[in-house]
Motif scaffolding. Structure first.
Motif, PDB file in Angstrom:
ATOM      1  N   TRP A 190       0.831  -1.207   0.000  1.00  0.00           N
ATOM      2  CA  TRP A 190       0.000   0.000   0.000  1.00  0.00           C
ATOM      3  C   TRP A 190       0.861   1.251   0.000  1.00  0.00           C
ATOM      4  O   TRP A 190       0.499   2.263  -0.601  1.00  0.00           O
ATOM      5  N   ARG A 191       2.004   1.204   0.680  1.00  0.00           N
ATOM      6  CA  ARG A 191       2.876   2.381   0.711  1.00  0.00           C
ATOM      7  C   ARG A 191       3.399   2.695  -0.689  1.00  0.00           C
ATOM      8  O   ARG A 191       3.559   3.855  -1.051  1.00  0.00           O
ATOM      9  N   HIS A 192       3.676   1.674  -1.481  1.00  0.00           N
ATOM     10  CA  HIS A 192       4.072   1.912  -2.873  1.00  0.00           C
ATOM     11  C   HIS A 192       2.904   2.514  -3.648  1.00  0.00           C
ATOM     12  O   HIS A 192       3.075   3.482  -4.383  1.00  0.00           O
ATOM     13  N   ALA A 193       1.726   1.929  -3.505  1.00  0.00           N
ATOM     14  CA  ALA A 193       0.491   2.425  -4.124  1.00  0.00           C
ATOM     15  C   ALA A 193      -0.639   1.491  -3.732  1.00  0.00           C
ATOM     16  O   ALA A 193      -0.454   0.276  -3.709  1.00  0.00           O
ATOM     17  N   PRO A 194      -1.828   2.028  -3.421  1.00  0.00           N
ATOM     18  CA  PRO A 194      -2.957   1.176  -3.072  1.00  0.00           C
ATOM     19  C   PRO A 194      -3.288   0.193  -4.196  1.00  0.00           C
ATOM     20  O   PRO A 194      -3.279   0.559  -5.380  1.00  0.00           O
TER      21      PRO A 194
END
Length: 339
Positions: A190-194
């Protein structure tokens, strides 16, 4: 729910190798195509060989590191997730993420022993990657896992205390328990992208297998990632359910169409998705400051990076705004993806 049957449905929907790579499921495609008598492109055979070599070399590299360093070593993701696959080589990875008490001291010991520093930049949660000559894998020594900004996870000391034996079977090498590891894998993605990639959701589903869902829900709320975990698990249930039932998850319908169509996000879409991930902070008061901090972190240079380099990367991102993210990522134009 059968994640393997679900993955094969998505593989059957596209013959585009780059789209499969963008979602990390190209090695699963190789297995599926062989089983159904379809020819495998040569470049995917090269991917398969690299992954097999990496899977075979990871234990020896970890063993070398274990002999050189004192204190606890906790392996995150990588071989621990791959061990949940029918064949570990089906889950490719390019580095070993290792949690250690003193990353700077450990890095100095490894460099003295012959490891080589890679890149010029460091990240808040880990130092410069290291490389052992002849190994296909990089080594990243972490001071803490890559958590979401608003989370209240266990301290590093608590993580060392709860660690269990690693799936690699190497004496003195540990990993996180399945429950905590599943939540970490979800938070890291999620930190990279949801809802980043299909392979990330498969990873979470496999790590959560055999763990009481109620325990996971309770712990996720305690860590401050209850909404992220609920969205992730609903997406998994929708995307990998039997048959072609309509998607019920609003997050997938409105922010995860790239998953159902096995499409790569563009550079612009990826940055917007990463920023908007802040909307899943647990309280309304946390959303504005998290959103500002996320955008600021994306715009600022990495630790040790000059502004001239960062401005050049921003310029390339603007130029490539509508290009597929994974192609830009593999070209090495954004070092932030190393984390």
């Amino acid at each position: 729910m059968n994640v393997w049957a679900g993955a094969e449905r998505y593989i059957d929907r596209t013959a585009d190798v780059e789209r499969l790579r963008a979602h990390g499921i190209q090695l699963l495609a190789v297995r599926h195509w062989r089983a159904t008598g379809r020819s495998v492109p040569l470049d995917l055979i090269a991917d398969e060989r690299f992954s097999a070599i990496a899977a075979l070399s990871a234990p020896s590299l970890l063993g070398r590191i274990r002999c050189l360093l004192d204190g606890p070593l906790v392996v995150l993701k990588g071989p621990e997730v791959a061990a949940r696959y029918p064949d570990p080589a089906l889950r490719g990875y390019g580095d070993l993420d290792i949690l250690v008490p003193d990353p700077a001291g450990a890095q100095a010991v490894l460099v003295d022993a012959g490891f080589e520093l890679v890149d010029d930049y460091t990240f808040p949660h880990h130092d410069q990657p290291l490389h052992w000559p002849g190994s296909p894998l990089l080594v990243e020594l972490h001071r803490f896992p890559s958590w979401l900004r608003w989370m209240t996870p266990p301290s590093t000391a608590e993580l060392f205390a709860m660690a269990v034996p690693s799936a690699t079977g190497i004496d003195g090498v540990s990993t996180l328990p399945a429950r905590e590891h599943a939540l970490f894998v979800a938070a890291h993605s999620w930190r990279h992208a949801p809802l980043r990639r299909l392979i990330d959701l498969i990873d979470v589903a496999l790590m959560a297998e055999g763990v009481d869902p109620c325990e996971l829900d309770v712990l996720a709320r305690q860590w401050g990632m209850g909404r992220v975990w609920a969205t992730t698990t609903h997406a998994i249930a929708d995307l990998f359910s039997c048959g072609d039932a309509p998607v019920r998850s609003r997050a997938v319908r409105f922010g995860g169409r790239h998953l159902t169509t096995v499409r790569d996000r563009t550079v612009l879409e990826k940055h917007l998705a990463m920023w908007l991930g802040a909307l899943w902070a647990p309280t309304p008061s946390q959303i504005p400051r998290t959103l500002v901090a996320t955008i600021a972190d994306d715009v600022r240079p990495l630790l040790g990076e000059p502004w001239t380099s960062k401005l050049g990367r921003i310029g390339r991102a603007c130029r490539d705004a509508f290009s597929p993210w994974s192609i830009r990522d593999r070209a090495g134009t954004d070092r932030r993806t190393l984390s």
